[in-house]
Design an enzyme around this catalytic site. Structure first.
Site, PDB file in Angstrom:
ATOM      1  N   HIS A  91     -21.338  -1.257  18.836  1.00  0.00           N
ATOM      2  CA  HIS A  91     -21.233  -1.183  17.374  1.00  0.00           C
ATOM      3  C   HIS A  91     -21.187   0.279  16.910  1.00  0.00           C
ATOM      4  CE1 HIS A  91     -23.356  -5.211  17.741  1.00  0.00           C
ATOM      5  NE2 HIS A  91     -22.318  -5.516  16.986  1.00  0.00           N
ATOM      6  N   ARG A 128     -25.760 -10.585  22.554  1.00  0.00           N
ATOM      7  CA  ARG A 128     -26.331 -11.731  23.279  1.00  0.00           C
ATOM      8  C   ARG A 128     -26.814 -11.354  24.682  1.00  0.00           C
ATOM      9  NH1 ARG A 128     -22.359 -14.721  20.000  1.00  0.00           N
ATOM     10  NH2 ARG A 128     -23.549 -16.142  18.685  1.00  0.00           N
ATOM     11  N   LYS A 131     -13.526  -6.649  22.323  1.00  0.00           N
ATOM     12  CA  LYS A 131     -14.344  -7.607  23.080  1.00  0.00           C
ATOM     13  C   LYS A 131     -14.145  -9.015  22.521  1.00  0.00           C
ATOM     14  CE  LYS A 131     -18.456  -9.206  24.814  1.00  0.00           C
ATOM     15  NZ  LYS A 131     -18.979  -9.959  23.723  1.00  0.00           N
ATOM     16  N   ASP A 132     -14.047  -9.111  21.180  1.00  0.00           N
ATOM     17  CA  ASP A 132     -13.755 -10.393  20.534  1.00  0.00           C
ATOM     18  C   ASP A 132     -12.248 -10.430  20.270  1.00  0.00           C
ATOM     19  OD1 ASP A 132     -16.522 -11.502  20.175  1.00  0.00           O
ATOM     20  OD2 ASP A 132     -16.760  -9.587  19.168  1.00  0.00           O
ATOM     21  N   GLY A 190     -25.452  -7.397  12.983  1.00  0.00           N
ATOM     22  CA  GLY A 190     -26.700  -6.698  13.285  1.00  0.00           C
ATOM     23  C   GLY A 190     -27.062  -6.781  14.759  1.00  0.00           C
ATOM     24  N   HIS A 208     -25.816  -2.415  19.131  1.00  0.00           N
ATOM     25  CA  HIS A 208     -25.850  -1.734  20.425  1.00  0.00           C
ATOM     26  C   HIS A 208     -24.797  -0.633  20.403  1.00  0.00           C
ATOM     27  CE1 HIS A 208     -22.282  -4.061  21.214  1.00  0.00           C
ATOM     28  NE2 HIS A 208     -22.946  -5.194  21.032  1.00  0.00           N
ATOM     29  N   GLN A 264     -20.236 -19.448  10.808  1.00  0.00           N
ATOM     30  CA  GLN A 264     -19.532 -19.386  12.093  1.00  0.00           C
ATOM     31  C   GLN A 264     -20.365 -19.922  13.255  1.00  0.00           C
ATOM     32  OE1 GLN A 264     -19.196 -14.972  11.629  1.00  0.00           O
ATOM     33  NE2 GLN A 264     -19.428 -14.921  13.839  1.00  0.00           N
TER      34      GLN A 264
HETATM   35  O1  PAF Z   1     -17.910 -10.036  15.494  1.00  0.00           O
HETATM   36  C1  PAF Z   1     -18.875 -10.264  14.726  1.00  0.00           C
HETATM   37  O2  PAF Z   1     -19.958  -9.687  14.827  1.00  0.00           O
HETATM   38  C2  PAF Z   1     -18.702 -11.310  13.637  1.00  0.00           C
HETATM   39  O3  PAF Z   1     -17.884 -12.357  14.058  1.00  0.00           O
HETATM   40  C3  PAF Z   1     -18.189 -10.713  12.304  1.00  0.00           C
HETATM   41  C4  PAF Z   1     -16.797 -10.141  12.454  1.00  0.00           C
HETATM   42  C5  PAF Z   1     -19.151  -9.635  11.826  1.00  0.00           C
HETATM   43  C6  PAF Z   1     -18.139 -11.814  11.242  1.00  0.00           C
HETATM   44  O4  PAF Z   1     -19.389 -12.376  11.027  1.00  0.00           O
END
Ligand code: PAF
Length: 279
Positions: A33, A184, A146-147, A27, A30, A57
């Protein structure tokens, strides 16, 4: 667009047989997403976005409690982006009992870089994503580059568990000045926002130095860390790694121009930013 909170309502909304793409999110959406949603729509007839701030996490000292919950605004944006179903389970739906079965990702990929500085992070990510996959049963799942390490681990998880899901990677969406969009970023003060480009600038410099023929990457990384510290950042890592497995490249691989990625994570004030650059 349907907004559903329970797995039973989700299954009713999904019906069967329609090729479905999932965009998992926490959620506070931006433009990055929404770009994942755009890509998902190009991959399948139906797009589901999940919104779930996954306690598993977050370490106890991290920002789980203050992570922005903006469901109404997120739904407006998702509806405008053409998302078909938003799955926004509460904790009692996704974790009705303590989640004692967890995914154990391989330490050589999960315990380095992000996993080193955020122990247990990828256990939490892989576990919730596997669970979201079980709930939504998508044909396609879209994740952002990005991740970068997260994307690599989730790809490996899908492959190793033979999940019938195609993982699609999306390029990082950046603000006009080059800052990678992140939920963030909202934590940054105006003064911090004006300094926030230093992270991607450091990664660009590392990449340019290596491609320019400097192969002493330990020294380059140490200098980059020093520069960021001198600007008041608290960096966790700034490294050059092989794209294939995120391990350090050998001298021969550097000389051969193998595909590499520069990755960085650093704290600016109380905000931890990450970014990466393939080169
Ligand atoms: O990248 C994220 O926003 C989170 O790590 C994910 C993949 C939704 C898992 O909670």
């Amino acid at each position: 667009m349907d907004l559903v909170h329970s797995v039973a309502d989700l299954r009713r909304a999904l019906g069967g047989g329609t090729r479905t793409a999932l965009v998992p999110t926490m959620g506070n959406l931006h433009a990055g997403h929404l770009d994942l949603v755009r890509i998902a729509r190009g991959q399948a007839r139906r797009t589901v976005a999940s919104i779930f701030v996954n306690r598993l996490q977050f370490a106890p000292h991290e920002d789980f409690e203050r992570y922005p919950r903006t469901l109404a605004r997120d739904c407006e944006q998702l509806a405008a982006a053409g998302c078909d179903i938003v799955f926004a389970p509460g904790e009692a739906t996704l974790y009705p009992e303590p989640q004692v079965f967890k995914v154990a990702p391989p330490p050589e990929l999960a315990d380095i870089l992000e996993g080193h500085f955020r122990p247990g992070f990828f256990v939490g990510v892989c576990t919730v994503v596997l669970k979201l996959f079980a709930c939504v049963q998508p044909d396609v799942a879209v994740f952002g580059k990005k991740d970068y390490q997260q994307l690599m681990l989730l790809r490996a998880m899908v492959r190793q568990f033979a999940l019938p899901i195609e993982v699609v990677a999306a390029e990082t969406v950046r603000a006009d000045d080059g800052l990678a969009l992140s939920s963030r970023n909202a934590y940054l003060s105006a003064a911090e926002r004006s300094q926030a480009l230093a992270l991607i600038a450091a990664l660009r410099e590392l990449a340019a130095a290596v491609r320019g023929g400097r192969h002493d990457i330990e020294a380059l990384q140490a200098a980059a860390l020093g520069d960021l510290r001198a600007r008041g950042w608290l960096p966790d890592y700034l490294v050059v790694r092989r794209r294939s497995d995120l391990q350090p490249p050998t001298a021969a691989q550097l000389a051969a121009g193998k595909p590499l990625v520069a990755l960085g994570a650093a704290r600016l004030g109380t905000t931890r930013l990450i970014d990466n650059l393939e080169f």
